[in-house]
Design a protein around this motif. Structure first.
Motif, PDB file in Angstrom:
ATOM      1  N   GLU A  92       0.843  -1.193   0.000  1.00  0.00           N
ATOM      2  CA  GLU A  92       0.000   0.000   0.000  1.00  0.00           C
ATOM      3  C   GLU A  92       0.877   1.240   0.000  1.00  0.00           C
ATOM      4  OE1 GLU A  92      -2.625  -0.274   3.351  1.00  0.00           O
ATOM      5  OE2 GLU A  92      -3.782  -1.899   2.465  1.00  0.00           O
ATOM      6  N   GLN A  93       0.497   2.204  -0.818  1.00  0.00           N
ATOM      7  CA  GLN A  93       1.222   3.468  -0.858  1.00  0.00           C
ATOM      8  C   GLN A  93       0.997   4.221   0.443  1.00  0.00           C
ATOM      9  OE1 GLN A  93       0.883   6.518  -4.215  1.00  0.00           O
ATOM     10  NE2 GLN A  93      -0.199   7.502  -2.524  1.00  0.00           N
ATOM     11  N   ARG A  94       2.076   4.717   1.016  1.00  0.00           N
ATOM     12  CA  ARG A  94       1.979   5.596   2.182  1.00  0.00           C
ATOM     13  C   ARG A  94       2.151   7.058   1.756  1.00  0.00           C
ATOM     14  NH1 ARG A  94      -0.967   2.600   3.924  1.00  0.00           N
ATOM     15  NH2 ARG A  94      -0.448   0.864   5.276  1.00  0.00           N
ATOM     16  N   PHE A  95       3.065   7.310   0.826  1.00  0.00           N
ATOM     17  CA  PHE A  95       3.270   8.635   0.238  1.00  0.00           C
ATOM     18  C   PHE A  95       3.580   8.419  -1.230  1.00  0.00           C
ATOM     19  CE2 PHE A  95       4.803   8.769   4.603  1.00  0.00           C
ATOM     20  CZ  PHE A  95       4.012   9.763   5.134  1.00  0.00           C
ATOM     21  N   GLY A  96       3.044   9.267  -2.103  1.00  0.00           N
ATOM     22  CA  GLY A  96       3.320   9.117  -3.520  1.00  0.00           C
ATOM     23  C   GLY A  96       2.311   9.831  -4.381  1.00  0.00           C
ATOM     24  N   PRO A  97       2.263   9.448  -5.650  1.00  0.00           N
ATOM     25  CA  PRO A  97       1.479  10.198  -6.626  1.00  0.00           C
ATOM     26  C   PRO A  97      -0.035   9.975  -6.566  1.00  0.00           C
ATOM     27  CG  PRO A  97       2.557   8.343  -7.677  1.00  0.00           C
ATOM     28  CD  PRO A  97       3.066   8.387  -6.262  1.00  0.00           C
ATOM     29  N   TYR A  98      -0.484   8.948  -5.885  1.00  0.00           N
ATOM     30  CA  TYR A  98      -1.915   8.651  -5.842  1.00  0.00           C
ATOM     31  C   TYR A  98      -2.497   9.040  -4.489  1.00  0.00           C
ATOM     32  CZ  TYR A  98      -1.031   6.045 -10.093  1.00  0.00           C
ATOM     33  OH  TYR A  98      -0.665   5.710 -11.358  1.00  0.00           O
ATOM     34  N   SER A  99      -3.801   9.291  -4.454  1.00  0.00           N
ATOM     35  CA  SER A  99      -4.474   9.500  -3.175  1.00  0.00           C
ATOM     36  C   SER A  99      -4.559   8.187  -2.417  1.00  0.00           C
ATOM     37  CB  SER A  99      -5.890  10.040  -3.385  1.00  0.00           C
ATOM     38  OG  SER A  99      -5.834  11.340  -3.902  1.00  0.00           O
ATOM     39  N   VAL A 120      -4.983  -3.883  -8.467  1.00  0.00           N
ATOM     40  CA  VAL A 120      -4.573  -2.588  -7.945  1.00  0.00           C
ATOM     41  C   VAL A 120      -5.804  -1.691  -7.857  1.00  0.00           C
ATOM     42  CG1 VAL A 120      -3.093  -0.578  -8.254  1.00  0.00           C
ATOM     43  CG2 VAL A 120      -2.320  -2.817  -9.094  1.00  0.00           C
ATOM     44  N   SER A 121      -6.138  -1.292  -6.647  1.00  0.00           N
ATOM     45  CA  SER A 121      -7.197  -0.302  -6.437  1.00  0.00           C
ATOM     46  C   SER A 121      -6.507   1.010  -6.131  1.00  0.00           C
ATOM     47  CB  SER A 121      -8.108  -0.720  -5.277  1.00  0.00           C
ATOM     48  OG  SER A 121      -8.759  -1.931  -5.598  1.00  0.00           O
ATOM     49  N   TYR A 122      -6.881   2.052  -6.865  1.00  0.00           N
ATOM     50  CA  TYR A 122      -6.203   3.328  -6.696  1.00  0.00           C
ATOM     51  C   TYR A 122      -7.181   4.477  -6.896  1.00  0.00           C
ATOM     52  CZ  TYR A 122      -6.013   3.225 -11.841  1.00  0.00           C
ATOM     53  OH  TYR A 122      -6.342   3.159 -13.177  1.00  0.00           O
ATOM     54  N   LYS A 123      -6.828   5.613  -6.308  1.00  0.00           N
ATOM     55  CA  LYS A 123      -7.635   6.823  -6.428  1.00  0.00           C
ATOM     56  C   LYS A 123      -6.721   7.950  -6.867  1.00  0.00           C
ATOM     57  CE  LYS A 123     -10.890   9.682  -3.792  1.00  0.00           C
ATOM     58  NZ  LYS A 123     -11.970   9.683  -4.745  1.00  0.00           N
ATOM     59  N   MET A 124      -7.192   8.705  -7.825  1.00  0.00           N
ATOM     60  CA  MET A 124      -6.428   9.842  -8.335  1.00  0.00           C
ATOM     61  C   MET A 124      -6.567  11.040  -7.394  1.00  0.00           C
ATOM     62  SD  MET A 124      -4.995   8.836 -11.121  1.00  0.00           S
ATOM     63  CE  MET A 124      -4.437  10.422 -11.718  1.00  0.00           C
ATOM     64  N   PRO A 125      -5.498  11.833  -7.256  1.00  0.00           N
ATOM     65  CA  PRO A 125      -5.617  13.084  -6.510  1.00  0.00           C
ATOM     66  C   PRO A 125      -6.281  14.162  -7.383  1.00  0.00           C
ATOM     67  CG  PRO A 125      -3.408  12.863  -7.382  1.00  0.00           C
ATOM     68  CD  PRO A 125      -4.152  11.596  -7.747  1.00  0.00           C
ATOM     69  N   GLY A 127      -9.267  15.585  -7.459  1.00  0.00           N
ATOM     70  CA  GLY A 127     -10.689  15.570  -7.801  1.00  0.00           C
ATOM     71  C   GLY A 127     -10.963  15.369  -9.279  1.00  0.00           C
ATOM     72  N   ILE A 128     -11.792  16.249  -9.856  1.00  0.00           N
ATOM     73  CA  ILE A 128     -12.194  16.130 -11.261  1.00  0.00           C
ATOM     74  C   ILE A 128     -10.995  16.251 -12.198  1.00  0.00           C
ATOM     75  CG2 ILE A 128     -12.805  18.552 -11.646  1.00  0.00           C
ATOM     76  CD1 ILE A 128     -14.922  15.604 -12.815  1.00  0.00           C
ATOM     77  N   LEU A 129     -10.013  17.072 -11.829  1.00  0.00           N
ATOM     78  CA  LEU A 129      -8.790  17.194 -12.635  1.00  0.00           C
ATOM     79  C   LEU A 129      -8.041  15.864 -12.663  1.00  0.00           C
ATOM     80  CD1 LEU A 129      -6.789  18.848 -14.297  1.00  0.00           C
ATOM     81  CD2 LEU A 129      -5.759  19.622 -12.140  1.00  0.00           C
ATOM     82  N   GLY A 130      -8.006  15.177 -11.527  1.00  0.00           N
ATOM     83  CA  GLY A 130      -7.370  13.862 -11.471  1.00  0.00           C
ATOM     84  C   GLY A 130      -8.052  12.856 -12.384  1.00  0.00           C
ATOM     85  N   HIS A 131      -9.378  12.900 -12.431  1.00  0.00           N
ATOM     86  CA  HIS A 131     -10.115  11.988 -13.318  1.00  0.00           C
ATOM     87  C   HIS A 131      -9.827  12.320 -14.789  1.00  0.00           C
ATOM     88  CE1 HIS A 131     -12.243   9.820 -10.226  1.00  0.00           C
ATOM     89  NE2 HIS A 131     -12.556  10.975  -9.642  1.00  0.00           N
ATOM     90  N   LEU A 132      -9.674  13.593 -15.085  1.00  0.00           N
ATOM     91  CA  LEU A 132      -9.306  14.002 -16.441  1.00  0.00           C
ATOM     92  C   LEU A 132      -7.905  13.512 -16.784  1.00  0.00           C
ATOM     93  CD1 LEU A 132      -9.982  15.555 -19.030  1.00  0.00           C
ATOM     94  CD2 LEU A 132      -9.092  17.621 -17.928  1.00  0.00           C
ATOM     95  N   LEU A 133      -6.952  13.691 -15.845  1.00  0.00           N
ATOM     96  CA  LEU A 133      -5.587  13.185 -16.059  1.00  0.00           C
ATOM     97  C   LEU A 133      -5.588  11.675 -16.254  1.00  0.00           C
ATOM     98  CD1 LEU A 133      -3.559  15.289 -13.463  1.00  0.00           C
ATOM     99  CD2 LEU A 133      -3.364  15.399 -15.958  1.00  0.00           C
ATOM    100  N   HIS A 134      -6.458  10.989 -15.511  1.00  0.00           N
ATOM    101  CA  HIS A 134      -6.563   9.531 -15.665  1.00  0.00           C
ATOM    102  C   HIS A 134      -7.002   9.181 -17.079  1.00  0.00           C
ATOM    103  CE1 HIS A 134      -8.326   5.483 -15.238  1.00  0.00           C
ATOM    104  NE2 HIS A 134      -7.312   5.308 -14.412  1.00  0.00           N
TER     105      HIS A 134
END
Length: 158
Positions: A92-99, A120-125, A127-134
């Motif tokens: 599990e990520q503790r610090f890094g590019p994903y929420s 891999v379950s992950y969440k983009m940082p 908000g809506i900008l993160g979903h766009l980047l995804h």
């Protein structure tokens, strides 16, 4: 087969792969942190920055430097949170590019072959900008990374 689905603002990438080896050999390879470098695309400049050990344990912290987007290097810190030898482990990520980043590595013996599942379950940082980047970059990059891993693993265990 590699797929990504979205649910409640979280994405889940799943890879199923049959590996031509024993459960013990698969475990020995995948549970050795330094082998991650062997299956990561070179363009990512993946580098483990923590002290390397030959096997993992619950509570182990592993630090990396990796190009996460457009060649920009980022620090990444993961913790090994669950280990059941020859069956599964979770980082599990503790610090890094994903929420959020929760990566399950599952190994099952079926008809004399090892079936490995990466989930891999992950969440983009952002908000809506993160979903766009995804949609624009991250989804394609993750598919490329895990496709590279799939092909490399096929060759390695041939």
């Amino acid at each position: 087969m590699i797929k990504i689905k979205s649910h409640s603002g979280i994405y889940t990438l799943t890879v199923h792969q049959k590996i031509n080896t024993t459960l013990e050999e698969a475990w020995a390879f995948f549970s050795t942190p330094k082998n991650l470098t062997k299956i990561t695309p070179a363009y990512m400049g993946f580098e483990i920055t923590s002290d390397l050990v030959d096997s993992m344990r619950v509570g182990q912290i592993i630090t990396y430097r990796v190009a996460v987007l457009l060649g920009i290097k980022s620090s990444w810190v993961t913790e090994i949170t669950h280990v059941e030898k020859n069956h599964f482990f979770v980082d599990e990520q503790r610090f890094g590019p994903y929420s959020m980043w929760h990566h399950e590595h599952i190994f099952e013996l079926n008809q004399g072959k090892v079936w490995m599942t990466d989930r891999v379950s992950y969440k983009m940082p952002f908000g809506i900008l993160g979903h766009l980047l995804h949609a624009l970059f991250v989804k394609r990059q993750l598919l490329d990374i895990f496709n590279h891993r799939y092909q490399t693993i096929e060759k390695y265990f041939r």
